[in-house]
Motif scaffolding. Structure first.
Motif, mmCIF file in Angstrom:
data_model
loop_
_atom_site.group_PDB
_atom_site.id
_atom_site.type_symbol
_atom_site.label_atom_id
_atom_site.label_comp_id
_atom_site.label_asym_id
_atom_site.label_seq_id
_atom_site.Cartn_x
_atom_site.Cartn_y
_atom_site.Cartn_z
ATOM 1 N N SER A 153 51.817 36.563 52.458
ATOM 2 C CA SER A 153 51.602 37.993 52.684
ATOM 3 C C SER A 153 50.384 38.472 51.905
ATOM 4 C CB SER A 153 52.826 38.806 52.284
ATOM 5 O OG SER A 153 53.168 38.530 50.956
ATOM 6 N N LEU A 154 50.267 38.063 50.644
ATOM 7 C CA LEU A 154 49.062 38.447 49.899
ATOM 8 C C LEU A 154 47.836 37.840 50.565
ATOM 9 C CD1 LEU A 154 50.073 38.295 46.108
ATOM 10 C CD2 LEU A 154 49.533 40.312 47.484
ATOM 11 N N GLN A 155 47.959 36.597 51.025
ATOM 12 C CA GLN A 155 46.815 35.986 51.700
ATOM 13 C C GLN A 155 46.524 36.706 53.018
ATOM 14 O OE1 GLN A 155 43.748 34.700 51.768
ATOM 15 N NE2 GLN A 155 44.655 33.212 50.358
ATOM 16 N N ASP A 156 47.572 37.151 53.698
ATOM 17 C CA ASP A 156 47.427 37.932 54.928
ATOM 18 C C ASP A 156 46.591 39.198 54.672
ATOM 19 O OD1 ASP A 156 47.793 39.468 57.228
ATOM 20 O OD2 ASP A 156 49.983 39.440 57.170
ATOM 21 N N VAL A 157 46.969 39.973 53.660
ATOM 22 C CA VAL A 157 46.248 41.240 53.460
ATOM 23 C C VAL A 157 44.796 41.011 53.062
ATOM 24 C CG1 VAL A 157 48.287 42.630 52.924
ATOM 25 C CG2 VAL A 157 47.017 41.625 51.059
ATOM 26 N N ILE A 158 44.526 39.957 52.292
ATOM 27 C CA ILE A 158 43.135 39.715 51.896
ATOM 28 C C ILE A 158 42.338 39.152 53.078
ATOM 29 C CG2 ILE A 158 41.565 38.559 50.277
ATOM 30 C CD1 ILE A 158 43.475 40.671 49.029
ATOM 31 N N THR A 159 42.839 38.076 53.668
ATOM 32 C CA THR A 159 42.103 37.445 54.768
ATOM 33 C C THR A 159 41.898 38.396 55.940
ATOM 34 O OG1 THR A 159 42.589 35.146 54.261
ATOM 35 C CG2 THR A 159 42.359 35.701 56.602
ATOM 36 N N PHE A 160 42.978 39.048 56.383
ATOM 37 C CA PHE A 160 42.839 39.898 57.569
ATOM 38 C C PHE A 160 42.287 41.281 57.211
ATOM 39 C CE2 PHE A 160 45.501 36.482 59.014
ATOM 40 C CZ PHE A 160 44.910 36.180 60.236
ATOM 41 N N GLY A 161 42.505 41.760 55.998
ATOM 42 C CA GLY A 161 41.831 42.979 55.566
ATOM 43 C C GLY A 161 40.315 42.774 55.622
ATOM 44 N N ARG A 162 39.868 41.634 55.091
ATOM 45 C CA ARG A 162 38.435 41.316 55.134
ATOM 46 C C ARG A 162 37.942 41.186 56.577
ATOM 47 N NH1 ARG A 162 35.615 38.126 51.384
ATOM 48 N NH2 ARG A 162 35.723 36.334 52.775
ATOM 49 N N ARG A 163 38.716 40.467 57.383
ATOM 50 C CA ARG A 163 38.307 40.295 58.782
ATOM 51 C C ARG A 163 38.237 41.639 59.520
ATOM 52 N NH1 ARG A 163 39.232 35.083 61.993
ATOM 53 N NH2 ARG A 163 38.710 33.530 60.438
ATOM 54 N N PRO A 221 41.080 29.821 51.182
ATOM 55 C CA PRO A 221 40.299 29.493 49.981
ATOM 56 C C PRO A 221 39.081 30.417 49.805
ATOM 57 C CG PRO A 221 40.899 27.497 51.177
ATOM 58 C CD PRO A 221 41.212 28.657 52.086
ATOM 59 N N LEU A 222 38.509 30.880 50.929
ATOM 60 C CA LEU A 222 37.366 31.802 50.839
ATOM 61 C C LEU A 222 37.822 33.117 50.197
ATOM 62 C CD1 LEU A 222 35.881 31.347 54.462
ATOM 63 C CD2 LEU A 222 35.462 29.944 52.431
ATOM 64 N N SER A 223 39.027 33.542 50.560
ATOM 65 C CA SER A 223 39.556 34.784 49.997
ATOM 66 C C SER A 223 39.785 34.651 48.488
ATOM 67 C CB SER A 223 40.889 35.150 50.659
ATOM 68 O OG SER A 223 40.708 35.333 52.044
ATOM 69 N N ILE A 224 40.295 33.486 48.074
ATOM 70 C CA ILE A 224 40.518 33.259 46.639
ATOM 71 C C ILE A 224 39.182 33.286 45.896
ATOM 72 C CG2 ILE A 224 41.355 31.612 44.900
ATOM 73 C CD1 ILE A 224 43.647 32.692 46.462
ATOM 74 N N ALA A 225 38.174 32.648 46.490
ATOM 75 C CA ALA A 225 36.855 32.627 45.849
ATOM 76 C C ALA A 225 36.286 34.045 45.753
ATOM 77 C CB ALA A 225 35.901 31.722 46.641
ATOM 78 N N TRP A 226 36.541 34.847 46.773
ATOM 79 C CA TRP A 226 36.080 36.253 46.770
ATOM 80 C C TRP A 226 36.761 37.021 45.638
ATOM 81 C CZ3 TRP A 226 38.692 40.872 48.945
ATOM 82 C CH2 TRP A 226 37.849 41.971 49.120
ATOM 83 N N LEU A 227 38.060 36.828 45.500
ATOM 84 C CA LEU A 227 38.793 37.528 44.439
ATOM 85 C C LEU A 227 38.331 37.065 43.057
ATOM 86 C CD1 LEU A 227 42.393 37.424 45.988
ATOM 87 C CD2 LEU A 227 40.993 39.475 45.637
ATOM 88 N N GLU A 228 38.090 35.768 42.929
ATOM 89 C CA GLU A 228 37.609 35.238 41.644
ATOM 90 C C GLU A 228 36.258 35.860 41.304
ATOM 91 O OE1 GLU A 228 36.141 31.191 41.431
ATOM 92 O OE2 GLU A 228 37.408 30.759 39.687
ATOM 93 N N ALA A 229 35.405 35.989 42.308
ATOM 94 C CA ALA A 229 34.079 36.567 42.074
ATOM 95 C C ALA A 229 34.146 38.059 41.754
ATOM 96 C CB ALA A 229 33.184 36.333 43.297
ATOM 97 N N LEU A 230 35.209 38.726 42.220
ATOM 98 C CA LEU A 230 35.379 40.141 41.885
ATOM 99 C C LEU A 230 35.951 40.315 40.476
ATOM 100 C CD1 LEU A 230 36.807 41.641 45.212
ATOM 101 C CD2 LEU A 230 34.646 42.273 44.118
ATOM 102 N N GLY A 231 36.350 39.196 39.872
ATOM 103 C CA GLY A 231 36.837 39.269 38.495
ATOM 104 C C GLY A 231 38.347 39.276 38.361
#
Lengths: 555, 257
Positions: free
Chosen positions: A479-489, A179-189
């Motif tokens: 997989s999309l959640q993987d790249v965002i969550t672990f890319g960020r990490r 959910p943090l990743s989704i919020a990050w993407l939402e904030a990026l527009g």
């Protein structure tokens, strides 16, 4: 190339059973799902991963003895492009804080987090920024955002879908951060499909107990990639992107820390030394190795480069033998063969049918089970359609979607898929699609922990090139959640490591000679040169006429 | 029906039994290729190996825009090489890259107003509404319509109209006013996603719960469970019904929400 008259006759059988099936679906009745025991039987008999043929044990490296597909073994037991003794490592061409290899969703997320921490980043990539499997992911991204859901259930669905073979700390990290990743993407527009009050539209998918799939039309990955890339371009003072310049080897320092990579400009065929205090490998999957000759949904550069480079510096893998076959690849028309038809089509209620228009499986089993059921219906039950180019296909009854959710739903929810078929004269809101399993995802890969660390200090990895998160089977949207969550990490971890102070010693490529000696000692003399970077699709006739290349190779 | 023969492995193009070949002209040079193939697979069949001009191979990345004419036809046609089927006597060239000006901005500072977009891209008013952009779009995006919407200040409409854009650059290549349409559209979509589309309140609540550490214990407990324990609760988990509206259903067991 619309359907042939013979195929149109067969479609009538699908239409004949449709009203009754739609009525059942409206009552909430489903074709019964398999029990865990029944799943095991169909997988064992029909899933390519479970068959011995075409697989063999690795003879060298940290995972020596591990049985993997032949195509994977070949690149893992490969030689380097480089002759290290001819390379002067004392004068790097590039010097940076963090070097990111791969510029898909994982690499770009890592770059953004590293620059948030005030560091300088070089992102080197094989094709263009964003040419990656992220761009192609259609259906959606998982995150437990709804009230009836929680990270607890995301964890459970993920590990159950992976047949309890997943690496627990990675699953927990994913469920926690999603959910943090989704919020990050939402904030990026990023634009999500939302209800008028802003609630994220969420759907079921294969193996879900809650509606957890958020999406952006049927181009969720493309929307993510466009937004991340745009943000990286806004930070061009801190992120320099090198396109058509993949890495071919990792560089260590004399104490064994990661210290950069050798980059290769594919256009000028020059090699460059990039020194970095930390390296993030986000090079993506391996669909273009075409395991067992299967078609693939993957982008052109998916050749497993990161796993190959890491293996040579002693980084082993997790779950590498496991490959995901997506149950619904296009089987017709020929031009689209292998391309993905998102699971969202089944999430929206479309049934999978045999040549007689009959249902033979629950449409939303975990992907490996669903694939095995389709292969079974073709090979054992013998009730698949055979296309004019001799490929098996089973019907995916997309016209049900408008009947269930209202006229126009197909066009609204699946716009890219609609256009793709319309180009070939097929209206998927009126006629069903023909599908068959296709090579989709590298389930296993580089061994990491929840902070994206490998066993080599300063070497991090994220996304499809890593293994463990999905176990032996990945659920849609992870997989999309993987790249965002672990890319960020990975970006955060690498930044923390660099900020803590890293002193690099003398650079070295000694690991290459060591690995190649291991090959010789194991009696491997016919190894190929890898990373292979791009697949070769020349026909045998063309290859046979390339006389100069044949001569060079023989020398 | 008989079992299929092995017809193709991976993406290597094949000449199916009984299939005809047709002539196409790649940058003016004639090649015989199987009909029904896409331009991309036909060029590979002819012996080309792509470095530029191939990306996802699935019609979504914008790496392979191709411009072509048909013999005896004055019109210019545009398509993606990975999606367009070859026709006899087509003359084609790929345009894998087209230079376009892109303005740098700070998404946190910029205001979601048309004026802000106009300030970053004043050339938008050089548009003469010739519609060459829309004609050149391989995704059938109504480029002129979204540019007009931006000029008129309707950013939400422009965001929706431009949503299918794959940023291949063909619009910019044909523009009389020299606009970088696809970069302008990207800016507008981000403004829409961040500032104009309503935010997800339930997401913000969930973020706060996660940050308060609410799920840390549950996730730690799951990580310690044996395969057998996990399998038991996995089998027993309740499934949210398909047809109930979002946000209305709750499971019987709410102890882990």
């Amino acid at each position: 190339m619309s359907y042939t008259p013979q195929m149109q006759e067969l479609i009538k059988k699908v239409e004949a059973t449709r009203p009754e099936r739609v009525a059942r679906a409206k009552r909430g009745e489903n074709f019964p799902a398999l029990s865990l025991e029944e799943r095991a039987v169909v997988l064992g008999k029909f899933h390519p991963d479970y068959q011995e043929e075409g697989r063999r044990a690795l003879r060298v490296g940290p995972d020596k003895g591990l049985v993997v597909p032949e195509e994977v073994a070949k690149v893992m037991e490969s030689r380097s492009m480089l002759r290290p003794e001819k390379i002067d490592l004392s004068k790097p061409d590039y010097d940076t804080d963090i070097l990111i290899l791969g510029a898909g969703g994982g690499g770009t997320s890592a770059a953004l987090m590293a620059t948030d921490a005030g560091l300088k980043v070089i992102m080197a990539t094989k094709l263009r920024h964003g040419d990656a499997n992220t761009m192609m992911a259609e259906g959606g991204i998982q995150a437990a955002t709804q009230e009836c859901d929680s990270p607890y259930y995301h964890y459970m669905d993920t590990i159950g879908g992976g047949h309890f073979t997943n690496q627990p700390d990675l699953v927990a990290a994913l469920a926690h951060d999603a959910p943090l990743s989704i919020a990050w993407l939402e904030a990026l527009g990023m634009i999500f499909n939302k209800k008028p009050d802003g609630r994220l539209d969420s759907r079921h998918f294969g193996g879900s107990c809650r509606k957890r799939m958020q999406s952006s039309g049927d181009m969720t990955g493309a929307e993510i990639m466009r937004v991340l890339r745009d943000e990286a371009r806004n930070r061009r003072d801190r992120i320099s992107t090198l396109e058509f310049t993949p890495a071919v080897e990792i560089i260590l320092d004399e104490s064994g820390k990661c210290a950069g990579a050798v980059l290769y400009n594919m256009e000028t065929r020059e090699f460059f030394i990039a020194r970095a205090k930390a390296v993030v490998i986000a090079t993506g999957g391996n669909g273009r190795l075409h395991i067992k000759g299967f078609a693939t949904t993957n982008h052109y550069g998916a050749t497993m480069d990161g796993v190959v480079m890491c293996y040579r510096v002693g980084v082993g893998t997790t779950c590498l033998p496991s490959t995901q076959y997506h149950p619904t690849g296009v089987a017709y028309p020929e031009q689209n063969v292998g391309l993905l038809i998102t699971e969202k089509v089944r999430g929206l209620g479309a049934h999978v049918l045999n040549i007689d228009g009959e249902q033979f499986c629950f449409p939303l089993e975990p992907r490996d089970v669903e694939s095995a059921e389709l292969i079974k219906e073709a090979l054992e039950v013998n009730k698949a359609v055979v296309t004019p180019t001799g490929r098996y296909g089973l019907w995916l009854d997309s016209p049900m979607i408008d009947l269930l959710h209202g006229e126009g739903t197909v066009r609204k929810e699946l716009p890219a898929k609609f256009i793709q078929f319309e180009r070939h004269g097929i209206d998927i809101s009126k006629d069903p699609m023909l599908v068959y399993p296709t090579l989709h995802y590298q389930n296993g890969g580089i061994a990491i922990n929840a902070d994206c660390e490998t066993v080599v200090p300063g070497l991090y990895s994220a996304g499809e090139c890593t293994g463990g998160l999905h176990g032996e089977n990945r659920l849609m949207g992870n997989s999309l959640q993987d790249v965002i969550t672990f890319g960020r990490r990975a970006g955060i971890s690498a930044a923390k490591y660099v900020t803590g102070g890293v002193e690099l010693g003398k650079l070295t490529l000694d690991h290459i000679a060591k690995f190649e000696k291991e090959l010789v000692d194991a009696g491997i003399t016919d190894s190929i040169i890898a990373p292979i970077l791009l697949p070769d699709y020349s026909t045998d006739e063309v290859s046979a006429r390339r006389l100069a290349e044949a001569r060079q190779e023989s020398e | 029906m008989s079992a299929p023969k092995q017809v193709a492995t991976g993406d290597r193009a094949i000449l199916p039994e009984g299939a005809k070949t047709i002539p196409i002209y790649v940058m003016g040079k004639r090649y015989e290729v199987p009909e029904t193939l896409t331009i991309m697979k036909a060029m590979e069949f002819a012996g080309f190996k792509f470095l530029r001009g191939a990306g996802c191979r699935g019609g979504i990345c914008g790496a392979c825009p191709t411009v072509y004419r048909k013999e005896g036809d004055y019109k210019l046609y545009f398509g993606l090489a990975c999606q367009t089927v070859v026709e006899p006597n087509m003359y084609l060239a790929q345009i894998p890259f087209y230079p376009a000006n892109r303005a740098v901005y700070d998404i946190e500072q910029i205001e979601p107003l048309a004026d802000a977009v106009h300030a970053l891209y004043p050339e938008i008013f050089r548009c003469v509404a010739c519609n060459n952009c829309s004609k050149a779009c391989p995704m059938k995006v109504e480029v002129l319509d979204y540019i007009s919407a931006i000029k008129q200040g309707d950013l939400a409409r422009a965001a929706k109209l431009s949503f299918d854009c794959i940023q291949c650059g063909m619009c910019a290549s044909r523009c009389m006013g020299e606009l970088p349409q696809y970069h302008i559209a990207q800016l507008v979509r981000r403004l829409y996603g961040k500032y104009i589309q309503p935010g997800a309140e339930h997401l913000q609540k969930r973020v706060a719960q996660i940050e308060s550490g609410k799920y840390d214990g549950m996730l730690a407990e799951l990580q310690k469970m044996s395969h057998a324990e996990l399998e038991k609760i996995y089998k027993e988990r309740e499934r949210e019904p398909d047809m109930v509206p979002l946000g209305t259903w709750m499971p019987k067991d709410v102890s882990h929400l």
